[in-house]
Design a protein around this motif. Structure first.
Motif, PDB file in Angstrom:
ATOM      1  N   UNK A 373      -2.933 -16.512   1.856  1.00 24.65           N
ATOM      2  CA  UNK A 373      -2.551 -16.791   0.476  1.00 24.65           C
ATOM      3  C   UNK A 373      -1.812 -15.598  -0.117  1.00 24.65           C
ATOM      4  N   UNK A 374      -2.084 -14.410   0.433  1.00 31.02           N
ATOM      5  CA  UNK A 374      -1.404 -13.184   0.020  1.00 31.02           C
ATOM      6  C   UNK A 374      -1.192 -12.312   1.239  1.00 31.02           C
ATOM      7  N   UNK A 375      -0.120 -11.513   1.211  1.00 29.18           N
ATOM      8  CA  UNK A 375       0.184 -10.574   2.297  1.00 29.18           C
ATOM      9  C   UNK A 375       0.593  -9.252   1.656  1.00 29.18           C
ATOM     10  N   UNK A 376       0.069  -8.155   2.182  1.00 30.90           N
ATOM     11  CA  UNK A 376       0.418  -6.827   1.710  1.00 30.90           C
ATOM     12  C   UNK A 376       1.604  -6.300   2.511  1.00 30.90           C
ATOM     13  N   UNK A 377       2.613  -5.755   1.824  1.00 34.54           N
ATOM     14  CA  UNK A 377       3.758  -5.109   2.479  1.00 34.54           C
ATOM     15  C   UNK A 377       3.714  -3.626   2.149  1.00 34.54           C
ATOM     16  N   UNK A 378       3.888  -2.775   3.163  1.00 32.04           N
ATOM     17  CA  UNK A 378       3.799  -1.336   2.944  1.00 32.04           C
ATOM     18  C   UNK A 378       5.026  -0.610   3.489  1.00 32.04           C
ATOM     19  N   UNK A 379       5.293   0.551   2.918  1.00 31.04           N
ATOM     20  CA  UNK A 379       6.317   1.465   3.453  1.00 31.04           C
ATOM     21  C   UNK A 379       5.872   2.884   3.124  1.00 31.04           C
ATOM     22  N   UNK A 380       5.374   3.575   4.133  1.00 30.01           N
ATOM     23  CA  UNK A 380       4.996   4.979   3.979  1.00 30.01           C
ATOM     24  C   UNK A 380       6.097   5.801   4.628  1.00 30.01           C
ATOM     25  N   UNK A 381       6.846   6.534   3.825  1.00 27.52           N
ATOM     26  CA  UNK A 381       7.993   7.267   4.331  1.00 27.52           C
ATOM     27  C   UNK A 381       7.644   8.228   5.445  1.00 27.52           C
ATOM     28  N   UNK A 382       8.573   8.392   6.380  1.00 30.52           N
ATOM     29  CA  UNK A 382       8.278   9.252   7.521  1.00 30.52           C
ATOM     30  C   UNK A 382       8.106  10.708   7.119  1.00 30.52           C
ATOM     31  N   UNK A 383       8.659  11.103   5.959  1.00 23.18           N
ATOM     32  CA  UNK A 383       8.377  12.455   5.491  1.00 23.18           C
ATOM     33  C   UNK A 383       8.117  12.551   3.995  1.00 23.18           C
ATOM     34  N   UNK A 384       8.401  11.482   3.235  1.00 23.69           N
ATOM     35  CA  UNK A 384       8.060  11.490   1.816  1.00 23.69           C
ATOM     36  C   UNK A 384       8.130  10.078   1.266  1.00 23.69           C
ATOM     37  N   UNK A 385       7.457   9.855   0.156  1.00 28.36           N
ATOM     38  CA  UNK A 385       7.458   8.617  -0.622  1.00 28.36           C
ATOM     39  C   UNK A 385       6.636   7.516   0.060  1.00 28.36           C
ATOM     40  N   UNK A 386       5.904   6.768  -0.762  1.00 30.31           N
ATOM     41  CA  UNK A 386       5.086   5.662  -0.287  1.00 30.31           C
ATOM     42  C   UNK A 386       5.201   4.500  -1.269  1.00 30.31           C
ATOM     43  N   UNK A 387       5.105   3.283  -0.759  1.00 34.52           N
ATOM     44  CA  UNK A 387       5.159   2.119  -1.628  1.00 34.52           C
ATOM     45  C   UNK A 387       4.468   0.922  -1.014  1.00 34.52           C
ATOM     46  N   UNK A 388       4.045  -0.006  -1.863  1.00 39.61           N
ATOM     47  CA  UNK A 388       3.383  -1.229  -1.421  1.00 39.61           C
ATOM     48  C   UNK A 388       3.682  -2.350  -2.403  1.00 39.61           C
ATOM     49  N   UNK A 389       3.544  -3.567  -1.906  1.00 39.67           N
ATOM     50  CA  UNK A 389       3.677  -4.751  -2.761  1.00 39.67           C
ATOM     51  C   UNK A 389       2.762  -5.837  -2.247  1.00 39.67           C
ATOM     52  N   UNK A 390       2.254  -6.637  -3.153  1.00 35.96           N
ATOM     53  CA  UNK A 390       1.448  -7.790  -2.778  1.00 35.96           C
ATOM     54  C   UNK A 390       2.293  -9.048  -2.977  1.00 35.96           C
ATOM     55  N   UNK A 391       2.442  -9.814  -1.917  1.00 36.19           N
ATOM     56  CA  UNK A 391       3.242 -11.031  -1.929  1.00 36.19           C
ATOM     57  C   UNK A 391       2.291 -12.204  -1.779  1.00 36.19           C
ATOM     58  N   UNK A 392       2.362 -13.179  -2.689  1.00 38.11           N
ATOM     59  CA  UNK A 392       1.370 -14.264  -2.714  1.00 38.11           C
ATOM     60  C   UNK A 392       2.048 -15.621  -2.809  1.00 38.11           C
ATOM     61  N   UNK A 393       1.274 -16.641  -2.470  1.00 32.31           N
ATOM     62  CA  UNK A 393       1.769 -18.009  -2.607  1.00 32.31           C
ATOM     63  C   UNK A 393       2.041 -18.297  -4.074  1.00 32.31           C
ATOM     64  N   UNK A 394       3.151 -18.990  -4.382  1.00 31.10           N
ATOM     65  CA  UNK A 394       3.462 -19.277  -5.785  1.00 31.10           C
ATOM     66  C   UNK A 394       2.391 -20.161  -6.406  1.00 31.10           C
ATOM     67  N   UNK A 395       2.027 -19.828  -7.626  1.00 26.00           N
ATOM     68  CA  UNK A 395       1.001 -20.604  -8.327  1.00 26.00           C
ATOM     69  C   UNK A 395       1.568 -21.925  -8.821  1.00 26.00           C
TER      70      UNK A 395
END
Length: 395
Positions: A373-395
């Motif tokens: 119902x939801x999937x986590x997407x991540x990007x941890x930079x190889x030397x700096x910066x990190x980010x994430x998002x939660x992607x979910x089924x449309x309500x």
């Protein structure tokens, strides 16, 4: 305060695995899928190369194709795929009001000019004069030894007639995170109704590999999957050429025009952690807590690069939550720098829309058999910066 829902209504993908969301879904869910790699051209470094592409399918004019380097053609092509998928391409009313946020690098350097400067400097002592001579006679019309980063957005605007506001972020994985975060924030606040967002990276160019290897980040020797590169020779990163663009819309905007919705984009969070003394693992855990994860088993599409320290920290942070089953997309596509986070978000949206998870991309990844119902997407930079998002089924 306006807080509109943000949905994903168009996806364009290109990697060594092929073109389009359907092709990537089919290959990434196929039993025993193998990555496409090239270990010869840039030995001792392995890369994931681009597939054969008919650029004319999205860039009709040969003149437009010729004036772009490969990374620009790749981004413009992938953007066109996303616009097609969202039913926007060719609709002047929609493209004229569409905003754009692009994640881009500094472009491909002119290797011949670089080599010419170095060769001439071997026989000249007046190097300040030499540099002035080369700067006035050898530079591109942009007066830059590489193509300017905002030329990608410019070419997308010219080719696909996307003529709303435009922003370009530089900064490797962080640029991709900032692009998605900014596009989503604009829609939530009511500043935009529909946004084209994404990036591209062409690794099959010596100066692109040089940028990693100056910091000793590249993996050396035979290819290995992402999670299995700890302790291997070199820095752990195996790069790949690719592009990922998404069409994000306010829910009511997509519904009003009857457009299919892949998924809803939930919280998008980012940080820039002090990475010494275990700080990165704690920073990643803090980002996970800010994404408002649902209860129960959760699939995660990890943009881990393979870089030893960053990948070990992300792996530890994800494994600390027993509900998370992570998939390292770079094991199949290579690390795509600015395109890494948009690509992870796109794969998350595909899983949600198909109602199924991805099998393990490599040995040792936790099984996931549920309907996400939801999937986590991540990007941890190889030397700096990190980010994430939660992607979910449309309500």
């Amino acid at each position: 305060m306006v807080n509109r829902d943000v949905v994903i209504s168009g996806i364009g993908l290109v990697s060594s695995l092929g073109e389009g969301g359907d092709a990537h879904w089919d290959k990434m869910t196929a039993p025993g899928v193998a990555p496409v790699t090239d270990a010869e051209r840039f030995h001792p470094y392995v890369v994931h190369p681009l597939p054969e592409i008919d650029w004319g399918l999205q860039i009709a004019k040969r003149g437009d194709q010729r004036q772009m380097e490969t990374w620009q053609r790749l981004g413009t092509y992938t953007a066109g795929m996303a616009l097609d998928d969202a039913g926007i391409k060719g609709n002047d009313d929609l493209t004229a009001t569409m905003d754009m946020v692009v994640a881009a690098g500094g472009g491909e350097r002119d290797e011949a000019v670089d080599a010419g400067v170095l060769a001439a400097s071997e026989n000249r002592t007046d190097r300040d004069v030499l540099l002035n001579e080369k700067l006035t006679t050898e530079l591109r019309p942009t007066l830059f030894l590489a193509q300017l980063s905002n030329l990608l957005a410019g070419n997308i605007s010219i080719v696909h007639k996307v003529t709303g506001s435009s922003r370009t972020f530089m900064g490797e994985e962080g640029a991709g995170v900032a692009a998605i975060e900014t596009a989503a924030a604009r829609i939530r606040s009511g500043q935009s109704t529909h946004v084209l967002v994404g990036g591209s990276f062409q690794t099959e160019h010596p100066d692109m590999l040089l940028g990693y290897e100056l910091g000793r980040y590249l993996h050396r020797g035979p290819w290995k999957p992402v999670w299995q590169r700890q302790g291997s020779e070199g820095g752990g990163v195996v790069t790949g050429s690719g592009g990922a663009f998404l069409v994000l819309e306010a829910r009511e905007h997509a519904e009003a025009r009857g457009q299919n919705i892949y998924a809803q984009l939930g919280p998008v969070v980012s940080g820039r952690t002090r990475r010494r003394n275990g700080g990165l693992e704690a920073g990643i855990a803090e980002l996970i807590s800010r994404t408002e994860l649902p209860g129960g088993e959760l699939l995660a599409i990890s943009g881990a690069s393979g870089a030893h320290a960053a990948t070990a920290a992300e792996k530890a942070a994800l494994e600390a939550n027993p509900a998370i089953a992570a998939r390292a997309l770079s094991s199949l596509t290579g690390h795509m720098k600015e395109a890494q986070f948009p690509f992870a978000v796109a794969l998350a949206a595909l899983a949600v829309s198909r109602g199924a998870g991805y099998p393990a991309f490599e040995a040792g990844e936790k099984a996931f058999a549920g309907k996400p119902a939801s999937v986590l997407a991540t990007a941890v930079g190889y030397h700096q910066f990190e980010g994430m998002a939660l992607v979910s089924a449309p309500r």
